[in-house]
Enzyme design. Structure first.
Site, PDB file in Angstrom:
ATOM      1  N   GLU A 129      31.384  38.454  43.845  1.00 39.45           N
ATOM      2  CA  GLU A 129      31.840  37.347  43.602  1.00 39.45           C
ATOM      3  C   GLU A 129      30.942  36.531  44.705  1.00 39.45           C
ATOM      4  OE1 GLU A 129      35.964  36.531  44.310  1.00 39.45           O
ATOM      5  OE2 GLU A 129      36.487  37.960  42.977  1.00 39.45           O
ATOM      6  N   HIS A 160      39.181  34.589  40.311  1.00 37.31           N
ATOM      7  CA  HIS A 160      39.951  34.890  41.721  1.00 37.31           C
ATOM      8  C   HIS A 160      40.750  33.971  41.568  1.00 37.31           C
ATOM      9  CE1 HIS A 160      39.407  36.830  45.749  1.00 37.31           C
ATOM     10  NE2 HIS A 160      40.705  36.400  45.543  1.00 37.31           N
ATOM     11  N   THR A 206      45.063  33.818  53.769  1.00 35.84           N
ATOM     12  CA  THR A 206      44.887  34.619  52.688  1.00 35.84           C
ATOM     13  C   THR A 206      45.780  36.052  52.932  1.00 35.84           C
ATOM     14  OG1 THR A 206      43.016  35.657  54.043  1.00 35.84           O
ATOM     15  CG2 THR A 206      42.655  33.993  52.240  1.00 35.84           C
ATOM     16  N   ARG A 246      40.613  43.296  44.536  1.00 38.85           N
ATOM     17  CA  ARG A 246      39.117  42.832  45.227  1.00 38.85           C
ATOM     18  C   ARG A 246      38.277  43.487  43.981  1.00 38.85           C
ATOM     19  NH1 ARG A 246      41.091  39.403  47.548  1.00 38.85           N
ATOM     20  NH2 ARG A 246      40.879  38.794  49.707  1.00 38.85           N
TER      21      ARG A 246
END
Ligand SMILES: NC(=O)C1=CN([C@@H]2O[C@H](COP(=O)(O)OP(=O)(O)OC[C@H]3O[C@@H](n4cnc5c(N)ncnc54)[C@H](O)[C@@H]3O)[C@@H](O)[C@H]2O)C=CC1
Ligand SMILES: O=C(O)C(=O)[C@H](O)COP(=O)(O)O
Length: 387
Positions: free
Chosen positions: A237, A254, A67, A208
């Site tokens: 989330e 996402h 990520t 985010r």
């Protein structure tokens, strides 16, 4: 060597298979018991990597996260135990850039106007923010940047956030989530800032969820229908606030960074890092992993309108499909559960797990068969023309 990898990380077998035994796991539910005898741990953003996860393990040689964000990693703890760590900076920046660009074209198609006439503000001018700017600038859209952290050391022009809000028609958020410090981003867009948005502003969040106070957003959207919102990321989330979803123009789980190329790049960067740590050659190639697009070449005579540009981008990725599935999955579940049960964990995560269909613009080779200049499409990311 035992390699424990998130089940949603593609190409682990192809890249790490020679190095040992691979076990794939559900990253959100990973336990310290599962991790205790691993030599290598490969995670995604849903795994909190900290003392409580790694406490039982005395043999870890490497932790990798495929990520860009690292907010799920306790890097101080890893450093205190001398466990090498790497994320994959920039791996999915192109995917996020193209996602935001396509989302803007979709909004134009829905609400009218021309993207070329808009001024777009980018908050956070790192890898993903710059990728959005690259797409917009390829199409001659005016872009303004706000990034107080790199301002001064970066040669580009930057403006204060309040000025950006005042001058821009569209605002796209690309900051890491930070809870402390002078430039903290937690609720950067709180109620006061959301209230300061100009009439008719479009606000996109692909970084985010907690960069926007989602409760405040609900409150404001209820009285300001002029503000149009695109959310790929959500506060809390995998359980977004359901009442927010109908107030959002494009809603996705996402997946802005989820191109096949972006995911492959993430795994590949971790492979390179581990090979370096092990003192071995990284002799596998990333390109060989990616399949050809179902139609790898297209003849382009001209791009006569923004609608045709949108149609070209939809050929690669139709964002409306993800938006439709998101609403169906999350809201249908919620009505069955009488609005009170917000536990949509499986729906949100399942959509992400199954998201394997998206490619980047570069997967499509364009051939210019007409007289008009379409070479700028290569700056947008397409292959072929102008190269
Ligand atoms: N939706 C998705 O699928 C994805 C989300 N992300 C998220 O996006 C974030 C940004 O990614 P990158 O651009 O690759 O990171 P990056 O680290 O390359 O760039 C972030 C930029 O934000 C700036 N920044 C920090 N605080 C700021 C503030 N208060 N105001 C304005 N600018 C600020 C930094 O100086 C930096 O230039 C990641 O940390 C991750 O959380 C990243 C990839 C995919
Ligand atoms: O790279 C990041 O940061 C992201 O937000 C990723 O796109 C998130 O993907 P997962 O790691 O949650 O699959």
């Amino acid at each position: 060597m035992k390699i424990l990898a998130d089940e949603n990380m593609p190409y682990v077998q192809e890249l790490f298979g020679d190095l040992g035994t691979i076990e794939t796991v559900n990253g959100r539910e990973l336990t310290s018991e599962q991790v205790k005898d691993a030599d290598v741990l490969l995670v995604r953003s849903v795994t909190q990597v900290n003392e409580s996860l790694l406490g039982l393990n005395c043999k870890l040689k490497f932790v990798g996260s495929a990520t860009i964000g690292t907010d799920h990693i306790d890097t101080d703890y890893l450093a205190s135990r001398d466990i090498p760590f790497s994320n994959a900076p920039g791996c999915n920046a192109t995917a996020v850039g193209e996602f935001a660009f396509i989302a803007m074209l979709e909004l134009i198609n829905r609400f009218g106007g021309k993207l070329r006439d808009k001024t777009v503000g980018i908050v956070g001018a790192g890898n993903t923010g710059s990728a959005v700017a690259k797409c917009l600038e390829a199409y001659d859209v005016t872009v303004l940047l706000h990034d107080p952290v790199i301002q001064g050391s970066d040669p580009r022009d930057f403006i204060p956030l309040d000025e950006l809000i005042a001058r821009c028609d569209v605002i796209s958020l690309h900051v890491p989530i930070t809870k402390t410090g002078e430039h903290k981003t937690w609720y950067l867009f709180d109620e006061v800032r959301l209230n300061s948005l100009q009439q008719g502003t479009w606000l996109l969040n692909c970084c985010r969820g907690e960069v926007i106070d989602n409760r405040a957003l609900i409150k404001i959207k209820q009285v300001r229908p002029d503000i149009k919102v695109v959310l790929d990321v959500w506060e809390g989330e995998p359980n977004p606030m359901h009442e927010l979803i109908p107030l959002v123009e494009l809603a996705t789980p996402h997946i802005a960074g989820y191109s096949l190329e972006g995911k492959a790049r993430g795994t590949y960067m971790l492979y390179q890092k581990l090979m370096q740590i092990l003192g071995k050659d990284a002799d596998k190639s990333m390109k060989s992993l990616l399949p050809a697009l179902w139609s790898a070449q297209l003849d382009i005579e001209s791009i006569p309108s923004e609608k045709s540009l949108l149609q070209l981008t939809r050929f690669i990725y139709d964002l409306r499909d993800d938006d439709e599935l998101f609403r169906k999955t999350i809201l249908d579940n919620s009505s069955k559960n009488a609005q009170v049960n917000y536990d949509n964990n499986n729906g949100f995560d399942l959509m992400r797990k199954n998201h394997k269909h998206r490619r980047e613009f570069s997967a499509l080779r364009l051939v210019n068969t007409g007289q008009s200049d379409v070479n700028w499409l290569s700056n947008l990311g397409f292959s072929g023309v102008g190269q």
